[in-house]
Design an enzyme around this catalytic site. Structure first.
Site, PDB file in Angstrom:
ATOM      1  N   TYR A 150      37.824 -29.463  14.261  1.00  0.00           N
ATOM      2  CA  TYR A 150      37.812 -29.438  13.081  1.00  0.00           C
ATOM      3  C   TYR A 150      39.725 -29.443  12.421  1.00  0.00           C
ATOM      4  O   TYR A 150      39.687 -29.600  11.320  1.00  0.00           O
ATOM      5  CB  TYR A 150      37.044 -27.938  12.166  1.00  0.00           C
ATOM      6  N   ARG A 157      42.826 -36.340   8.598  1.00  0.00           N
ATOM      7  CA  ARG A 157      42.912 -36.463   7.652  1.00  0.00           C
ATOM      8  C   ARG A 157      44.040 -36.589   7.034  1.00  0.00           C
ATOM      9  O   ARG A 157      44.076 -37.567   6.037  1.00  0.00           O
ATOM     10  CB  ARG A 157      42.153 -35.566   7.012  1.00  0.00           C
ATOM     11  N   TYR A 209      45.486 -22.882   2.517  1.00  0.00           N
ATOM     12  CA  TYR A 209      45.344 -21.704   4.027  1.00  0.00           C
ATOM     13  C   TYR A 209      46.768 -21.149   4.414  1.00  0.00           C
ATOM     14  O   TYR A 209      47.881 -22.511   4.512  1.00  0.00           O
ATOM     15  CB  TYR A 209      43.908 -22.172   4.090  1.00  0.00           C
ATOM     16  N   GLU A 322      26.652 -22.934   4.411  1.00  0.00           N
ATOM     17  CA  GLU A 322      27.455 -23.689   3.136  1.00  0.00           C
ATOM     18  C   GLU A 322      26.614 -24.407   2.783  1.00  0.00           C
ATOM     19  O   GLU A 322      25.648 -25.470   2.990  1.00  0.00           O
ATOM     20  CB  GLU A 322      28.710 -24.189   3.812  1.00  0.00           C
TER      21      GLU A 322
HETATM   22  C1  3EB Z   1      36.081 -23.382   3.695  1.00  0.00           C
HETATM   23  O1  3EB Z   1      35.947 -22.590   2.076  1.00  0.00           O
HETATM   24  C2  3EB Z   1      34.744 -23.876   4.357  1.00  0.00           C
HETATM   25  O2  3EB Z   1      37.988 -29.777   5.346  1.00  0.00           O
HETATM   26  O3  3EB Z   1      36.887 -30.732   3.605  1.00  0.00           O
HETATM   27  C3  3EB Z   1      34.495 -26.609   2.717  1.00  0.00           C
HETATM   28  C4  3EB Z   1      34.619 -27.651   2.167  1.00  0.00           C
HETATM   29  C5  3EB Z   1      35.144 -26.799   3.984  1.00  0.00           C
HETATM   30  C6  3EB Z   1      35.009 -28.370   2.393  1.00  0.00           C
HETATM   31  C7  3EB Z   1      36.996 -29.592   3.771  1.00  0.00           C
HETATM   32  C8  3EB Z   1      36.032 -27.674   4.679  1.00  0.00           C
HETATM   33  C9  3EB Z   1      36.093 -28.396   3.501  1.00  0.00           C
HETATM   34  O4  3EB Z   1      37.300 -23.216   3.440  1.00  0.00           O
HETATM   35  C10 3EB Z   1      34.975 -25.027   5.073  1.00  0.00           C
END
Ligand code: 3EB
Length: 329
Positions: A150, A157, A209, A322
Site C-alpha cells: 500500500y 500514485r 499523516y 471501512e
Molecule cells: C484512512 O483513513 C484509511 O489511500 O486513497 C481511506 C480512504 C484510506 C482512501 C487512499 C486510504 C485511502 O487513512 C485508509
C-alpha cells in the site's frame, strides 16, 4: 420540435445534476440509457456484453449483489484507449484504468502508470475536476514497514498525479482485493467544475499523516461535495482518530468509531444526519466471517440505506472494516 428539457436554458453558473448511484440488475444484454458506468462485483458478475462502461471490480461480494449503476441526464458516449476506458454524458466523465504490475515493475510503477494515463486523459477533457476516485490493488498489506505494498502504491500514485490532481485531492477509497495480486484497478468521476473538498475535524487530513505511515502520505480528501451541492461523495472511512487507528482487533468498536467519523463528515458537508434510502453505501470487510456483524450494525443505524458488503482489505493491517458511499440531500 425539441423536447421541453432542451428548451430550458441552463444557467452557465448552474452545476450539472449529479449522477444517480443505484444497485440494481440492468436488463440482460445492455445497459439502460443514461448509464455512465456499471460495476459488477467479483468473478461471478455477469457482463452485459462488451461495453467500455462496464467494469468487473476485483472485490468479491459477501452476499448476492446486483451491479452498481451510475446514471446521468443526457446522451452518453464511450470508448477505449489501450488500458483506459472512458464515458461521458450530462457534463460527467468516467475514466477507468486496469493494468497488471508485472508489465510495469511493481506496485509503485503500476500506480504511476495508471495515474499518468488518468491525468493525461482528464487534462485534455472538458471535465477536468476529479471529484472521486477508487483504487483496488492486490496483497495490499504485504511487505514490512515502508515496503508494504500500500505504501508503495501511495508513492507511485503521487508520482503519477498530474496537474489535474494538484488542484486538491479528490475523495478516494483504496482497498485490497483477493484476485490476481498484480491487478490494479483505478477509476474516477470528474466534471466540468470544482466540487468542495470536505475534511473531517476528528481526523488529521490524510496528506498530513506523519512519517510513521510511510514515505508518501496518502493523497485523498475525506469527502467531496459535488458541484450541484446535492450529494456528498464520501471516501473510505475507518476507525482512524487523529492519525491513529483506534480499537485494533475490536470490530464493534471500529464500527462505532467509523460511524462517528461518517456523522462528522455529514455535519461538515452540511448534509442531514444519517443515511436514508437514497444513500448507497459500501462496506469493505477484511474477514468474511465479520460480514453478518457489519450488516447488523448498518441495519441498526441506517435501516433504509442500500448496502453492498465486499471482501476487501483495509490499507492498515489493524483496521477490520471501512465504509464509503454517497449521501444525497
Ligand atoms: C484512512 O483513513 C484509511 O489511500 O486513497 C481511506 C480512504 C484510506 C482512501 C487512499 C486510504 C485511502 O487513512 C485508509
Amino acid at each position: 420540435m425539441r423536447p421541453a428539457s432542451d428548451m430550458r436554458e441552463r444557467s452557465p453558473l448552474a452545476a450539472r445534476p449529479s449522477p444517480r448511484v443505484t444497485y440494481r440488475e440492468p436488463p440482460t444484454g445492455s445497459l439502460p440509457p443514461g448509464t455512465l458506468a456499471a460495476f459488477g462485483f467479483g468473478a461471478q458478475a455477469v457482463s452485459p456484453g462488451d461495453d467500455p462502461r462496464w467494469l468487473r471490480v476485483a472485490l468479491e461480494p459477501l452476499a448476492a449483489t446486483p451491479p452498481e449503476l451510475w446514471t446521468v441526464e443526457g446522451e452518453v458516449s464511450c470508448g477505449r484507449e489501450g488500458d483506459l476506458r472512458w464515458s461521458r454524458g450530462g457534463g460527467w466523465l468516467y475514466v477507468a484504468v486496469e493494468c497488471h504490475e508485472d508489465r510495469h515493475g511493481g506496485p509503485e510503477e503500476a500506480a504511476t502508470y495508471a495515474y499518468k494515463l488518468l491525468s493525461a486523459f482528464v487534462a485534455q477533457a472538458p471535465e477536468q475536476h476529479v471529484q472521486r476516485i477508487w483504487n483496488y490493488l492486490g496483497a495490499i498489506n504485504t511487505g514490512a514497514g515502508d515496503d508494504e505494498r500500500y505504501k508503495q502504491f501511495c508513492t507511485g500514485r503521487i508520482e503519477g498525479m498530474g496537474d489535474v490532481f494538484a488542484q486538491g485531492f479528490p475523495a478516494a477509497s483504496a482497498i485490497g482485493h483477493h484476485a490476481d495480486p498484480g491487478l490494479l484497478q483505478v477509476y474516477l468521476l470528474a466534471t466540468d467544475r470544482a466540487g468542495t473538498r470536505v475534511e473531517n475535524p476528528r481526523q488529521v487530513s490524510a496528506w498530513q499523516y506523519p512519517r510513521q505511515y510511510g514515505r508518501t502520505p496518502p493523497s485523498f480528501a475525506r469527502a467531496t461535495l459535488l458541484p450541484a451541492e446535492d450529494v456528498l461523495a464520501i471516501s473510505g472511512t475507518a476507525a482512524v482518530v487523529g492519525h491513529a487507528s483506534a480499537h485494533a482487533g475490536d470490530l464493534g468498536a471500529q464500527l462505532a468509531e467509523t460511524r462517528r467519523n461518517l456523522d462528522a463528515l455529514l455535519a461538515q458537508g452540511g448534509l442531514p444526519e444519517g443515511f436514508d434510502g437514497n444513500a448507497p453505501l459500501k462496506a469493505y470487510v477484511r474477514h468474511p466471517d465479520d460480514a453478518a456483524a457489519v450488516r447488523a450494525f448498518a441495519n441498526a443505524h441506517w435501516p433504509d440505506a442500500p448496502l453492498v458488503l465486499l471482501h476487501g482489505d483495509i490499507c492498515r493491517e489493524e483496521l477490520l472494516v471501512e465504509i464509503d458511499g454517497w449521501r444525497y440531500r
